[in-house]
Design an enzyme around this catalytic site. Structure first.
Site, PDB file in Angstrom:
ATOM      1  NE  ARG A   9      -1.805   1.710   3.606  1.00  8.83           N
ATOM      2  CZ  ARG A   9      -1.337   2.927   3.843  1.00  8.83           C
ATOM      3  NH1 ARG A   9      -1.621   3.931   3.028  1.00  8.83           N
ATOM      4  NH2 ARG A   9      -0.549   3.150   4.883  1.00  8.83           N
ATOM      5  CB  VAL A  10       2.092   3.743  -2.118  1.00  5.71           C
ATOM      6  CG1 VAL A  10       3.337   2.877  -2.057  1.00  5.71           C
ATOM      7  CG2 VAL A  10       1.328   3.479  -3.412  1.00  5.71           C
ATOM      8  CB  SER A  11      -0.240   7.571   1.157  1.00  7.10           C
ATOM      9  OG  SER A  11       0.096   6.901   2.349  1.00  7.10           O
ATOM     10  CB  SER A  12      -0.737   9.752  -3.095  1.00  5.77           C
ATOM     11  OG  SER A  12       0.646   9.987  -2.969  1.00  5.77           O
ATOM     12  CD  GLN A  15       3.466   7.952  -0.604  1.00  5.57           C
ATOM     13  OE1 GLN A  15       2.774   6.963  -0.370  1.00  5.57           O
ATOM     14  NE2 GLN A  15       3.895   8.749   0.338  1.00  5.57           N
TER      15      GLN A  15
END
Length: 204
Positions: A9-12, A15
């Protein structure tokens, strides 16, 4: 046969997930069993996470590089940990925290230690998230006190706005004609004219 899955998982979208992917592939997890979401960790309503849940079977293992990649909401992480380990009956391995490895020490003490560490780390992850929000709010407040303005810059009204607004209020021209003369959309003209009337009323 039990399978091992990885979750990223990356926040945006800006990234880079390469570090997490390389780490998971070094664990021998094929790319077909690595799921990735590019969105906030505030909850678990993420398309790829939900798709992975449907694939998991009892005895499978889920690997994440760190607990905050799983999520950032304290209560949500604890609930999802319960779903994975109790309902789905899969093992979880958090690579940067060996104590969070449900494959080992499956006795009561081992389970207690893992649950305790999980609660502490989940709390820290959420606390940091809230601290970031607090610092952002304080920074915005301080900037506003210094006169920094946020949002779109307010365009000045046309020089002939008041003249045409008065003509419209007097019924001498239509609102569409007044807006045309001011070279602005009619909706903008009506909104600006209405707000000016409210301001005048408040002054009185």
């Amino acid at each position: 046969m039990a399978e091992t899955y990885g979750y990223i998982r990356v926040s945006s979208t800006d990234q880079n997930e390469s570090r997490q992917r390389i780490t998971l592939e070094q664990q021998g997890i094929p790319s077909a069993r690595i799921f990735m979401d590019k969105m906030s960790g505030k909850d678990f309503q993420r398309p790829q996470y939900q798709a992975m849940l449907k694939r998991l079977r009892p005895g499978d293992q889920l690997c994440v590089t760190s607990i905050d990649r799983l999520g950032r909401n304290y209560e949500e992480i604890l609930e999802q940990w319960r779903v994975l380990t109790k309902e789905k009956r899969v093992d979880i391995l958090v690579l940067d925290m060996p104590l969070l490895d449900t494959r080992r020490d499956k006795n009561l003490l081992g389970t207690f230690i893992a649950d305790l560490v999980l609660q502490v780390l989940s709390f820290v992850a959420q606390n940091e998230r809230e601290n970031i929000r607090s610092r952002q709010a304080q920074g915005i407040a301080a900037a506003k006190q210094r006169g920094v303005r946020f949002g779109r810059e307010v365009k000045p009204l046309p020089e002939n706005f008041l003249e045409n607004r008065d003509l419209w209020l007097d019924g001498r021209i239509s609102g569409l004609e007044a807006a045309r003369r001011c070279r602005m959309p009619s909706s903008t003209f009506y909104r600006k004219a209405g707000s000016l009337r409210e301001d005048s009323a408040n002054v009185v």
